[in-house]
Design a protein around this motif. Structure first.
Motif, PDB file in Angstrom:
ATOM      1  N   ILE A  37       1.085  -1.153   0.046  1.00  0.00           N
ATOM      2  CA  ILE A  37      -0.025   0.573   0.000  1.00  0.00           C
ATOM      3  C   ILE A  37       0.734   1.256   0.322  1.00  0.00           C
ATOM      4  CG2 ILE A  37      -2.006   1.622   1.548  1.00  0.00           C
ATOM      5  CD1 ILE A  37      -2.896  -1.377   2.324  1.00  0.00           C
ATOM      6  N   LYS A  38       2.127   0.747   0.691  1.00  0.00           N
ATOM      7  CA  LYS A  38       2.681   2.563   0.655  1.00  0.00           C
ATOM      8  C   LYS A  38       3.648   3.240  -0.948  1.00  0.00           C
ATOM      9  CE  LYS A  38       6.714   4.072   2.622  1.00  0.00           C
ATOM     10  NZ  LYS A  38       7.945   4.498   4.395  1.00  0.00           N
ATOM     11  N   THR A  80     -13.906  -6.975  11.631  1.00  0.00           N
ATOM     12  CA  THR A  80     -13.509  -6.139  10.959  1.00  0.00           C
ATOM     13  C   THR A  80     -12.457  -5.227  11.464  1.00  0.00           C
ATOM     14  OG1 THR A  80     -15.434  -4.875  10.579  1.00  0.00           O
ATOM     15  CG2 THR A  80     -15.334  -7.074   8.751  1.00  0.00           C
ATOM     16  N   VAL A  81     -13.041  -4.639  12.297  1.00  0.00           N
ATOM     17  CA  VAL A  81     -12.890  -3.101  12.819  1.00  0.00           C
ATOM     18  C   VAL A  81     -11.362  -3.916  13.374  1.00  0.00           C
ATOM     19  CG1 VAL A  81     -13.623  -1.437  14.607  1.00  0.00           C
ATOM     20  CG2 VAL A  81     -15.056  -2.399  13.429  1.00  0.00           C
ATOM     21  N   ILE A  82     -11.675  -4.754  14.078  1.00  0.00           N
ATOM     22  CA  ILE A  82      -9.924  -5.794  14.840  1.00  0.00           C
ATOM     23  C   ILE A  82      -9.210  -5.879  13.808  1.00  0.00           C
ATOM     24  CG2 ILE A  82      -9.174  -7.180  15.874  1.00  0.00           C
ATOM     25  CD1 ILE A  82     -11.533  -8.028  16.886  1.00  0.00           C
ATOM     26  N   ASN A  83      -9.360  -6.297  12.215  1.00  0.00           N
ATOM     27  CA  ASN A  83      -8.384  -6.528  11.510  1.00  0.00           C
ATOM     28  C   ASN A  83      -7.661  -4.714  10.635  1.00  0.00           C
ATOM     29  OD1 ASN A  83      -8.096  -8.916  11.120  1.00  0.00           O
ATOM     30  ND2 ASN A  83     -10.086  -9.010   9.710  1.00  0.00           N
ATOM     31  N   GLY A  84      -9.353  -4.468  10.867  1.00  0.00           N
ATOM     32  CA  GLY A  84      -8.352  -2.672  10.615  1.00  0.00           C
ATOM     33  C   GLY A  84      -7.912  -1.755  11.233  1.00  0.00           C
ATOM     34  N   MET A  85      -8.159  -2.406  12.507  1.00  0.00           N
ATOM     35  CA  MET A  85      -7.400  -1.699  13.704  1.00  0.00           C
ATOM     36  C   MET A  85      -5.140  -1.949  13.328  1.00  0.00           C
ATOM     37  SD  MET A  85      -9.292  -0.867  17.091  1.00  0.00           S
ATOM     38  CE  MET A  85      -7.950  -0.641  17.878  1.00  0.00           C
ATOM     39  N   ALA A  86      -5.565  -3.393  13.426  1.00  0.00           N
ATOM     40  CA  ALA A  86      -4.459  -4.090  13.174  1.00  0.00           C
ATOM     41  C   ALA A  86      -3.766  -3.933  11.852  1.00  0.00           C
ATOM     42  CB  ALA A  86      -4.396  -5.435  12.719  1.00  0.00           C
ATOM     43  N   LEU A  87      -4.076  -2.751  10.502  1.00  0.00           N
ATOM     44  CA  LEU A  87      -3.654  -3.181   9.188  1.00  0.00           C
ATOM     45  C   LEU A  87      -3.505  -1.083   9.379  1.00  0.00           C
ATOM     46  CD1 LEU A  87      -3.416  -3.101   5.951  1.00  0.00           C
ATOM     47  CD2 LEU A  87      -5.549  -2.394   5.830  1.00  0.00           C
ATOM     48  N   GLN A  88      -4.395  -0.635  10.789  1.00  0.00           N
ATOM     49  CA  GLN A  88      -4.472   0.667  10.972  1.00  0.00           C
ATOM     50  C   GLN A  88      -2.498   0.806  11.875  1.00  0.00           C
ATOM     51  OE1 GLN A  88      -6.375   2.534  13.582  1.00  0.00           O
ATOM     52  NE2 GLN A  88      -5.798   4.733  11.991  1.00  0.00           N
ATOM     53  N   ALA A  89      -1.902  -0.660  12.312  1.00  0.00           N
ATOM     54  CA  ALA A  89      -1.165  -0.191  13.481  1.00  0.00           C
ATOM     55  C   ALA A  89       0.185  -0.637  12.574  1.00  0.00           C
ATOM     56  CB  ALA A  89      -1.062  -1.282  14.333  1.00  0.00           C
ATOM     57  N   ALA A  90       0.018  -1.778  11.349  1.00  0.00           N
ATOM     58  CA  ALA A  90       1.007  -1.920  10.249  1.00  0.00           C
ATOM     59  C   ALA A  90       1.627  -1.068   9.503  1.00  0.00           C
ATOM     60  CB  ALA A  90       0.631  -2.980   9.635  1.00  0.00           C
ATOM     61  N   LEU A  91       0.626   0.581   8.845  1.00  0.00           N
ATOM     62  CA  LEU A  91       0.495   1.268   8.205  1.00  0.00           C
ATOM     63  C   LEU A  91       1.182   2.263   9.226  1.00  0.00           C
ATOM     64  CD1 LEU A  91      -2.859   1.058   6.670  1.00  0.00           C
ATOM     65  CD2 LEU A  91      -0.847   0.859   4.680  1.00  0.00           C
ATOM     66  N   ASP A  92       1.310   2.362   9.822  1.00  0.00           N
ATOM     67  CA  ASP A  92       1.184   3.368  10.906  1.00  0.00           C
ATOM     68  C   ASP A  92       2.412   2.863  11.341  1.00  0.00           C
ATOM     69  OD1 ASP A  92      -0.572   4.891  11.616  1.00  0.00           O
ATOM     70  OD2 ASP A  92      -0.767   4.180  13.571  1.00  0.00           O
ATOM     71  N   ALA A  94       4.894   1.453   8.840  1.00  0.00           N
ATOM     72  CA  ALA A  94       5.935   1.775   7.522  1.00  0.00           C
ATOM     73  C   ALA A  94       5.599   3.176   7.150  1.00  0.00           C
ATOM     74  CB  ALA A  94       5.081   0.649   6.812  1.00  0.00           C
ATOM     75  N   GLY A  95       5.022   3.850   8.286  1.00  0.00           N
ATOM     76  CA  GLY A  95       5.491   5.435   8.129  1.00  0.00           C
ATOM     77  C   GLY A  95       4.403   6.153   6.809  1.00  0.00           C
ATOM     78  N   VAL A  96       3.221   5.020   7.006  1.00  0.00           N
ATOM     79  CA  VAL A  96       2.087   5.629   5.949  1.00  0.00           C
ATOM     80  C   VAL A  96       0.825   6.020   7.307  1.00  0.00           C
ATOM     81  CG1 VAL A  96      -0.099   4.896   4.471  1.00  0.00           C
ATOM     82  CG2 VAL A  96       2.281   3.881   4.438  1.00  0.00           C
ATOM     83  N   SER A  97       0.243   7.412   6.948  1.00  0.00           N
ATOM     84  CA  SER A  97      -0.437   8.169   7.614  1.00  0.00           C
ATOM     85  C   SER A  97      -1.917   7.862   7.264  1.00  0.00           C
ATOM     86  CB  SER A  97      -0.614   9.555   6.521  1.00  0.00           C
ATOM     87  OG  SER A  97      -1.478   9.976   6.848  1.00  0.00           O
ATOM     88  N   THR A  98      -2.592   7.364   8.489  1.00  0.00           N
ATOM     89  CA  THR A  98      -4.243   6.146   7.861  1.00  0.00           C
ATOM     90  C   THR A  98      -5.028   7.299   8.925  1.00  0.00           C
ATOM     91  OG1 THR A  98      -3.752   5.099   9.966  1.00  0.00           O
ATOM     92  CG2 THR A  98      -2.944   3.923   7.750  1.00  0.00           C
ATOM     93  N   ARG A  99      -6.343   6.426   8.830  1.00  0.00           N
ATOM     94  CA  ARG A  99      -7.566   6.925   9.421  1.00  0.00           C
ATOM     95  C   ARG A  99      -8.467   5.071   9.223  1.00  0.00           C
ATOM     96  NH1 ARG A  99      -5.041  10.734  10.855  1.00  0.00           N
ATOM     97  NH2 ARG A  99      -4.940  12.992  10.897  1.00  0.00           N
ATOM     98  N   LEU A 100      -8.912   5.449  10.372  1.00  0.00           N
ATOM     99  CA  LEU A 100      -9.841   4.493  10.563  1.00  0.00           C
ATOM    100  C   LEU A 100     -11.131   4.821  10.630  1.00  0.00           C
ATOM    101  CD1 LEU A 100     -10.720   1.357  10.705  1.00  0.00           C
ATOM    102  CD2 LEU A 100      -9.805   1.022  13.197  1.00  0.00           C
ATOM    103  N   GLN A 101     -12.306   4.585   9.967  1.00  0.00           N
ATOM    104  CA  GLN A 101     -13.318   4.803   9.766  1.00  0.00           C
ATOM    105  C   GLN A 101     -14.129   3.612   9.800  1.00  0.00           C
ATOM    106  OE1 GLN A 101     -15.387   7.795   6.745  1.00  0.00           O
ATOM    107  NE2 GLN A 101     -13.645   9.460   7.506  1.00  0.00           N
ATOM    108  N   SER A 102     -15.178   3.669  10.982  1.00  0.00           N
ATOM    109  CA  SER A 102     -16.043   2.571  11.446  1.00  0.00           C
ATOM    110  C   SER A 102     -17.668   2.682  10.772  1.00  0.00           C
ATOM    111  CB  SER A 102     -15.988   2.077  12.809  1.00  0.00           C
ATOM    112  OG  SER A 102     -17.244   1.334  13.152  1.00  0.00           O
ATOM    113  N   ALA A 103     -18.259   1.422   9.732  1.00  0.00           N
ATOM    114  CA  ALA A 103     -20.013   1.417  10.196  1.00  0.00           C
ATOM    115  C   ALA A 103     -20.464   1.758  11.260  1.00  0.00           C
ATOM    116  CB  ALA A 103     -20.141   0.723   8.728  1.00  0.00           C
ATOM    117  N   ILE A 104     -19.774   0.823  11.969  1.00  0.00           N
ATOM    118  CA  ILE A 104     -20.783   1.045  13.915  1.00  0.00           C
ATOM    119  C   ILE A 104     -20.265   2.220  14.602  1.00  0.00           C
ATOM    120  CG2 ILE A 104     -21.487  -0.287  15.731  1.00  0.00           C
ATOM    121  CD1 ILE A 104     -21.091  -3.025  14.272  1.00  0.00           C
TER     122      ILE A 104
END
Ligand code: UDP
Length: 187
Positions: A37-38, A80-92, A94-104
Motif C-alpha cells: 500500500i505504501k 472487521t474493525v479488529i482487522n482494520g486496527m491491525a492494518l492501521q498499526a502496520a501502516l503506521d 511503515a510510515g503511512v498516514s491513516t484514518r480508520l472509519q467505522s460504520a458502527i
C-alpha cells in the motif's frame, strides 16, 4: 509514468490476513500489505481499504453457532474493525498516514464513517480504512467494498482475497458463480 488510477478501493478479505494460519492475523501478511500500500501511495495514488472479518468471525452460520443471524453479523462486523486496527498499526509502522472509519460508532478507536470526511483524508494522501462493513447485518464486506467505492468515486476496486471474484455468498462453502470477476471499474 503516470499511475493508471488516481483513487483505488482495495477490498482485503479477512482470510487474506491469515497467511498460512487457520485463524487470526499473520503479522507477516500485515507487513506485506502495508508495504505494498505504501508503494502505491508513494506514486500518488489515493488508497481506501475495506477490510473483511472472516479470519476472526463470520456471523452467517446460525445453525452451527446457535447465535441468531443478525447478532452474529454484528459480531462479524466487529471482527472487521479488529482487522482494520491491525492494518492501521502496520501502516503506521511503515510510515503511512491513516484514518480508520467505522460504520458502527466506536469513538475511542475509529472515526465514524463520514463520506465527505473520508474523501478529504484521501485528498490529503491518507489511507482510509473502512471497518464494520456496511454497518448492517445480512450484508458482506464485498457489498461494503462496492458501496464505499461508488460513494468515494474510486476509479477501480481491487480485491485481495483467496477467491477469484465477488460473490453473493461464501464460495468456499457453496459452489457459486461470481457476481463479478476480479477488478471492475465503478465508472
Ligand atoms: N458483515 C455484515 N454486514 C456487512 C459486512 C459484514 O453483517 O456489511 C458480517 C457478516 O457476518 C460477515 C462478517 O461480517 O460474515 C465478516 O465479513 P465478510 O464475511 O465479508 O469478511 P471476509 O470474507 O471479507 O473476510
Amino acid at each position: 509514468m503516470l499511475p493508471k488510477f488516481s483513487r483505488v478501493l482495495l477490498k482485503l478479505s479477512g482470510e487474506s490476513l491469515m497467511g498460512d494460519r487457520h485463524y487470526g492475523i499473520d503479522p507477516k501478511m500485515l507487513e506485506q500489505y502495508a508495504n505494498e500500500i505504501k508503494q502505491v501511495t508513494n506514486v500518488g495514488v489515493q488508497v481506501a481499504v475495506v477490510i473483511g472479518g472472516g479470519n476472526i468471525y463470520r456471523g452467517m452460520n446460525e445453525h452451527e453457532t446457535g447465535i441468531e443471524r443478525a447478532q452474529g453479523d454484528y459480531m462479524g462486523m466487529l471482527a472487521t474493525v479488529i482487522n482494520g486496527m491491525a492494518l492501521q498499526a502496520a501502516l503506521d509502522k511503515a510510515g503511512v498516514s491513516t484514518r480508520l472509519q467505522s460504520a458502527i460508532k466506536m469513538e475511542q478507536v475509529a472515526e465514524p464513517y463520514i463520506r465527505r470526511r473520508a474523501m478529504r483524508h484521501l485528498e490529503k494522501g491518507r489511507v482510509v480504512i473502512f471497518g464494520a462493513g456496511t454497518g448492517n447485518p445480512y450484508f458482506t464486506t464485498d457489498t461494503a467494498g462496492s458501496l464505499r467505492a461508488i460513494e468515494i468515486k474510486a476509479d477501480v476496486i481491487l480485491k485481495g482475497t483467496r477467491v477469484d471474484g465477488i460473490y453473493s455468498a461464501d464460495p468456499e462453502k457453496t459452489l457459486l458463480q461470481p457476481v463479478t470477476k476480479h477488478c471492475h471499474s465503478t465508472r
